[in-house]
Scaffold this active site. Structure first.
Site, short mmCIF file in Angstrom:
data_model
loop_
_atom_site.label_atom_id
_atom_site.label_comp_id
_atom_site.label_asym_id
_atom_site.label_seq_id
_atom_site.Cartn_x
_atom_site.Cartn_y
_atom_site.Cartn_z
N TYR A 199 46.60 46.33 43.72
CA TYR A 199 46.89 45.31 42.71
C TYR A 199 45.78 44.26 42.65
O TYR A 199 45.33 43.87 41.57
CB TYR A 199 48.25 44.67 43.03
CG TYR A 199 48.61 43.54 42.10
CD1 TYR A 199 49.12 43.80 40.83
CD2 TYR A 199 48.43 42.22 42.47
CE1 TYR A 199 49.45 42.76 39.96
CE2 TYR A 199 48.75 41.18 41.61
CZ TYR A 199 49.26 41.46 40.36
OH TYR A 199 49.55 40.43 39.50
N TYR A 250 52.92 35.49 29.11
CA TYR A 250 53.64 34.65 30.08
C TYR A 250 54.91 34.10 29.44
O TYR A 250 55.57 34.78 28.67
CB TYR A 250 52.71 33.54 30.63
CG TYR A 250 51.47 34.11 31.25
CD1 TYR A 250 51.55 34.92 32.37
CD2 TYR A 250 50.22 33.88 30.69
CE1 TYR A 250 50.41 35.47 32.94
CE2 TYR A 250 49.07 34.41 31.26
CZ TYR A 250 49.18 35.22 32.37
OH TYR A 250 48.06 35.77 32.93
N VAL A 268 44.85 35.19 33.38
CA VAL A 268 44.46 33.84 33.78
C VAL A 268 42.95 33.63 33.81
O VAL A 268 42.49 32.50 33.99
CB VAL A 268 45.07 33.41 35.14
CG1 VAL A 268 46.56 33.24 35.04
CG2 VAL A 268 44.69 34.39 36.23
N1 GLU Z 1 45.75 37.90 40.03
C1 GLU Z 1 46.76 37.15 39.41
C2 GLU Z 1 48.02 37.19 40.21
O1 GLU Z 1 48.59 38.22 40.42
C3 GLU Z 1 46.97 37.63 38.02
C4 GLU Z 1 47.37 36.48 37.27
C5 GLU Z 1 47.34 36.71 35.79
O2 GLU Z 1 46.30 36.96 35.16
O3 GLU Z 1 48.44 36.59 35.26
O4 GLU Z 1 48.49 36.18 40.65
#
Ligand code: GLU
Length: 314
Positions: A199, A250, A268
């Site tokens: 991930y 989101y 993000v």
């Molecule tokens: N690497 C981030 C996390 O899993 C991803 C965040 C995103 O782009 O929503 O917290």
């Protein structure tokens, strides 16, 4: 001001609208703030802006920093989902739902109430389940996502950024908590440490607006890859687009649908991809985020694109 691009001459048909949007974005005073949960993202300059449009035949247009690589982050969740559905089919939905969450993307609370089944594939818990299924099918989920992005964009230079992956891991307590929690409900098929690594590598992929607009083309081509082969059935492509519309930005998917009227997925790192089914895919990048985690310049640019061209799903 602009007629519908399908009515314009083929050569350069999206250029005027892209230039116009870049000019509007340049006068934007409050562009939000870059994500600061890891130092590498916090350093990004909110003044940067790029936008690309890729037509279904692979013709691509861009403006500003559209060739500049940035941290794709959660945009990659769309590609993981596409691969997991393509290779594993409908049984994916036994472990992850299809409803907007109404909670922050990394929330733990809802998971307990819902017995370890995340609401949708785009919140972190859901994305972990999708990566887990792809990992169980291929043993290298992140590598598969990278290969897909390279193949569909035609850019073999797209790569992981090891420093970002390392930072994600060292600040990844909450993702680790989500994964262990789901494992306790029996909702993971692969061991947690390997899943988290996959991930974090997947989140660390660096690509440009040009790359990502081209790579998402199969969503506008109803599941057909750039080389003409089938990645997804027409119906699976529709399902992913529908989920992007309802859950892709989101906790602001309703506002995004209202303003932009297209399936979209943000990250993000300040990127957003969006799909006009049958016509084109878009990618915008502006590192300054609003309070929900969506790029301020990016949402504005997509809002202006659909308003000026009339291209939306509604
Ligand atoms: N690497 C981030 C996390 O899993 C991803 C965040 C995103 O782009 O929503 O917290």
């Amino acid at each position: 001001m602009f007629s519908t691009p399908t009515g314009l001459p083929r050569v350069g048909r999206f250029e005027p609208v892209l230039n116009h949007i870049a000019e509007e974005v340049s006068s934007l005073t409050d562009r939000g703030r870059p994500a600061d949960y890891i130092p590498l993202l916090a350093k990004a300059d909110p003044q940067r802006f790029g936008m690309a449009v890729a037509e279904v035949d692979g013709t691509v247009y861009g403006v500003g920093d559209w060739r500049h690589p940035f941290s794709a982050q959660s945009i990659t969740k769309v590609f993981t989902l596409a691969l997991a559905l393509s290779l594993g089919g409908e049984r994916l939905w036994q472990g992850v739902g299809r409803e907007p969450s109404g909670n922050p993307f990394n929330s733990l609370v809802q998971l307990e109430h819902e017995n370890g089944i995340p609401r949708n594939p785009f919140i972190n818990a859901g994305a972990l389940v999708v990566t887990d299924r792809l990992q169980s099918l291929t043993s290298d989920a992140a590598g598969q996502v990278l290969e897909l992005l390279r193949a569909e964009s035609g850019n073999p230079g797209i790569d992981f950024m090891p420093e970002v992956a390392a930072c994600e891991a060292s600040y990844g307590g909450r993702n680790a908590a989500l994964a262990h929690f789901m494992a306790s409900y029996g909702n993971l098929l692969t061991p947690v440490p390997g899943l988290l690594a996959a991930y974090f590598w997947q989140c660390s992929i660096v690509a440009s607006c040009k790359d990502l607009a081209l790579a998402a083309g199969f969503l506008a081509r109803h599941g057909t890859r750039a080389n003409g082969s089938t990645l997804l059935s027409k119906s699976q492509a529709k399902q992913i687009n529908a989920m992007m519309l309802t859950c892709g930005t989101y906790d602001a998917a309703g506002d995004f649908a209202y303003r932009v009227g297209l399936p979209g997925k943000s990250g993000v790192g300040g990127g957003i991809i969006a799909v006009v089914p049958g016509v084109c895919t878009l990618c915008v990048w502006g590192p300054g985020l609003d309070r929900h985690g969506n790029s301020v310049a990016g949402v504005l640019a997509l809002d202006r694109f659909t308003t000026l061209t009339g291209l939306s799903v509604f």
